[in-house]
Design a protein around this motif. Sequence first.
Motif, PDB file in Angstrom:
ATOM      1  N   ARG A 173       0.835  -1.189   0.000  1.00 24.41           N
ATOM      2  CA  ARG A 173       0.000   0.000   0.000  1.00 24.41           C
ATOM      3  C   ARG A 173       0.875   1.247   0.000  1.00 24.41           C
ATOM      4  NH1 ARG A 173      -3.007  -3.496  -0.922  1.00 24.41           N
ATOM      5  NH2 ARG A 173      -5.014  -4.042   0.044  1.00 24.41           N
ATOM      6  N   ASP A 174       0.240   2.404  -0.270  1.00 21.63           N
ATOM      7  CA  ASP A 174       0.903   3.701  -0.208  1.00 21.63           C
ATOM      8  C   ASP A 174       0.420   4.424   1.045  1.00 21.63           C
ATOM      9  OD1 ASP A 174       1.992   3.114  -2.689  1.00 21.63           O
ATOM     10  OD2 ASP A 174       0.390   4.124  -3.783  1.00 21.63           O
ATOM     11  N   PHE A 175       1.375   4.868   1.853  1.00 23.69           N
ATOM     12  CA  PHE A 175       1.044   5.562   3.105  1.00 23.69           C
ATOM     13  C   PHE A 175       1.546   6.996   3.040  1.00 23.69           C
ATOM     14  CE2 PHE A 175       1.251   1.068   4.104  1.00 23.69           C
ATOM     15  CZ  PHE A 175       0.129   0.872   4.900  1.00 23.69           C
ATOM     16  N   VAL A 176       0.634   7.950   3.133  1.00 23.88           N
ATOM     17  CA  VAL A 176       0.985   9.368   3.091  1.00 23.88           C
ATOM     18  C   VAL A 176       1.747   9.728   4.367  1.00 23.88           C
ATOM     19  CG1 VAL A 176       0.104  11.721   2.912  1.00 23.88           C
ATOM     20  CG2 VAL A 176      -1.070   9.851   1.709  1.00 23.88           C
ATOM     21  N   LEU A 177       2.910  10.360   4.215  1.00 27.48           N
ATOM     22  CA  LEU A 177       3.767  10.625   5.377  1.00 27.48           C
ATOM     23  C   LEU A 177       3.063  11.463   6.439  1.00 27.48           C
ATOM     24  CD1 LEU A 177       7.313  11.300   3.864  1.00 27.48           C
ATOM     25  CD2 LEU A 177       6.392   9.196   4.849  1.00 27.48           C
ATOM     26  N   SER A 178       2.263  12.420   6.013  1.00 31.51           N
ATOM     27  CA  SER A 178       1.638  13.325   6.975  1.00 31.51           C
ATOM     28  C   SER A 178       0.504  12.668   7.760  1.00 31.51           C
ATOM     29  CB  SER A 178       1.104  14.570   6.256  1.00 31.51           C
ATOM     30  OG  SER A 178       0.193  14.204   5.233  1.00 31.51           O
ATOM     31  N   ARG A 179       0.173  11.405   7.446  1.00 25.61           N
ATOM     32  CA  ARG A 179      -0.936  10.744   8.132  1.00 25.61           C
ATOM     33  C   ARG A 179      -0.479   9.734   9.182  1.00 25.61           C
ATOM     34  NH1 ARG A 179      -5.021  10.095   2.879  1.00 25.61           N
ATOM     35  NH2 ARG A 179      -5.356  12.341   2.627  1.00 25.61           N
ATOM     36  N   PHE A 180       0.832   9.605   9.361  1.00 26.46           N
ATOM     37  CA  PHE A 180       1.318   8.774  10.464  1.00 26.46           C
ATOM     38  C   PHE A 180       1.118   9.533  11.773  1.00 26.46           C
ATOM     39  CE2 PHE A 180       3.864   6.850   7.020  1.00 26.46           C
ATOM     40  CZ  PHE A 180       3.547   5.519   7.228  1.00 26.46           C
ATOM     41  N   ARG A 181       0.827   8.792  12.825  1.00 26.38           N
ATOM     42  CA  ARG A 181       0.598   9.400  14.132  1.00 26.38           C
ATOM     43  C   ARG A 181       1.434   8.682  15.197  1.00 26.38           C
ATOM     44  NH1 ARG A 181      -0.873  12.641  11.244  1.00 26.38           N
ATOM     45  NH2 ARG A 181      -2.860  13.751  11.108  1.00 26.38           N
ATOM     46  N   GLY A 182       1.750   9.426  16.254  1.00 27.27           N
ATOM     47  CA  GLY A 182       2.523   8.852  17.335  1.00 27.27           C
ATOM     48  C   GLY A 182       3.973   8.654  16.925  1.00 27.27           C
ATOM     49  N   GLU A 183       4.645   7.740  17.585  1.00 27.38           N
ATOM     50  CA  GLU A 183       6.028   7.420  17.287  1.00 27.38           C
ATOM     51  C   GLU A 183       6.123   5.950  16.905  1.00 27.38           C
ATOM     52  OE1 GLU A 183      10.493   7.824  19.277  1.00 27.38           O
ATOM     53  OE2 GLU A 183       8.775   8.935  20.087  1.00 27.38           O
ATOM     54  N   PRO A 184       6.476   5.646  15.658  1.00 27.23           N
ATOM     55  CA  PRO A 184       6.542   4.243  15.226  1.00 27.23           C
ATOM     56  C   PRO A 184       7.513   3.435  16.080  1.00 27.23           C
ATOM     57  CG  PRO A 184       6.673   5.729  13.342  1.00 27.23           C
ATOM     58  CD  PRO A 184       6.796   6.575  14.571  1.00 27.23           C
ATOM     59  N   GLU A 185       7.192   2.147  16.261  1.00 33.96           N
ATOM     60  CA  GLU A 185       8.047   1.253  17.049  1.00 33.96           C
ATOM     61  C   GLU A 185       8.724   0.253  16.118  1.00 33.96           C
ATOM     62  OE1 GLU A 185       7.717  -2.176  20.545  1.00 33.96           O
ATOM     63  OE2 GLU A 185       5.943  -1.009  19.955  1.00 33.96           O
ATOM     64  N   LEU A 186      10.048   0.228  16.165  1.00 33.43           N
ATOM     65  CA  LEU A 186      10.803  -0.722  15.361  1.00 33.43           C
ATOM     66  C   LEU A 186      10.659  -2.140  15.922  1.00 33.43           C
ATOM     67  CD1 LEU A 186      14.045   1.358  14.797  1.00 33.43           C
ATOM     68  CD2 LEU A 186      12.665   0.364  12.956  1.00 33.43           C
ATOM     69  N   LEU A 187      10.404  -3.090  15.017  1.00 30.49           N
ATOM     70  CA  LEU A 187      10.275  -4.483  15.409  1.00 30.49           C
ATOM     71  C   LEU A 187      11.392  -5.302  14.750  1.00 30.49           C
ATOM     72  CD1 LEU A 187       6.380  -4.737  15.017  1.00 30.49           C
ATOM     73  CD2 LEU A 187       7.683  -4.251  17.094  1.00 30.49           C
ATOM     74  N   ASP A 188      11.157  -6.567  14.537  1.00 33.25           N
ATOM     75  CA  ASP A 188      12.184  -7.444  13.981  1.00 33.25           C
ATOM     76  C   ASP A 188      12.286  -7.288  12.454  1.00 33.25           C
ATOM     77  OD1 ASP A 188       9.656  -8.438  13.590  1.00 33.25           O
ATOM     78  OD2 ASP A 188      10.220 -10.533  13.825  1.00 33.25           O
ATOM     79  N   THR A 189      13.251  -7.975  11.874  1.00 33.94           N
ATOM     80  CA  THR A 189      13.401  -7.943  10.418  1.00 33.94           C
ATOM     81  C   THR A 189      12.307  -8.782   9.775  1.00 33.94           C
ATOM     82  OG1 THR A 189      14.951  -9.794  10.494  1.00 33.94           O
ATOM     83  CG2 THR A 189      15.885  -7.571  10.506  1.00 33.94           C
TER      84      THR A 189
END
Length: 277
Positions: free
Chosen positions: A171-187
């Motif tokens: 999918r395509d995710f518009v940068l300005s629509r992310f909220r909070g602070e993303p959490e890095l997970l595993d590879t």
Amino acid sequence: MSIPEHHRHWLLELLIWWEGRITPRQLAEHWQVSRQHASSLLQDYLKAHPNSLDYQPSNKDYQPTEHFQPRLLTQDVTEYLEWATRQTLPPRKDNLSQLPHEILQHPPRRATPQIMRPLVQALRENRRLDVGYISLTHPDNQGRIIIPHHFVNNGQRWHLRAWCEKSQGFRDFVLSRFRGEPELLDTSPITPDQDEGWNTQLTLILEPDPRLTPQQKQVLEEDYAMQNGQLKINTRACLANYLLKSLQVHPRILEGEPEAQQLVIVNKDDIKPWLFG
């Protein structure tokens, strides 16, 4: 190699602000100088702006302190992405050799360093990312896990191409629509090679609206350097819709006035599976 101070400090601030870290090795590779020389240039910045960066021995990098404040950046994410994808230089401080001009600027879209830093790291390391995201379809903040693989500029805004575990598709995710602070997970085992829309190449065939006069058609043929009355554009399948939109081509309907439509798509059936909606 002589690097103007304005350029040096701009790049330092750009990487620190949007990536959250910087190493002498990064600077040495970009400027094509020795790592020792890059370290001395970094120290020059610290002398001019004390307490702005902290050295982290465990990571062998410099990270921003709470006192860090970029002085040369617009703080618009477009500035970083244009550098990261095209290696553009900062704006000149003089007007030498510049012709009078004006560039149309689109309104800036909201994207914070707190959001961008994990996105960049996940993309580079092929890691899963737990993110909050809103859209017009789902305006409530929905959590989802994505695996990003490319930043894309569609002509008006930047988005992130990524695998979405919730949708089970790319999918395509518009940068300005992310909220909070993303959490890095595993590879993740998901790779760009599995993105059919990204790896499928399409040829869009366009021609002047048939309702135009022969003279009007000739104007467009010369505008776009058409061959035999047609314009052929190669694109990734998942980007076809954005390209048509930027050319103001409506694949499903005709504008009331041919002067408004100007171009029409010839091979509509070829691109139909890749159109939105």
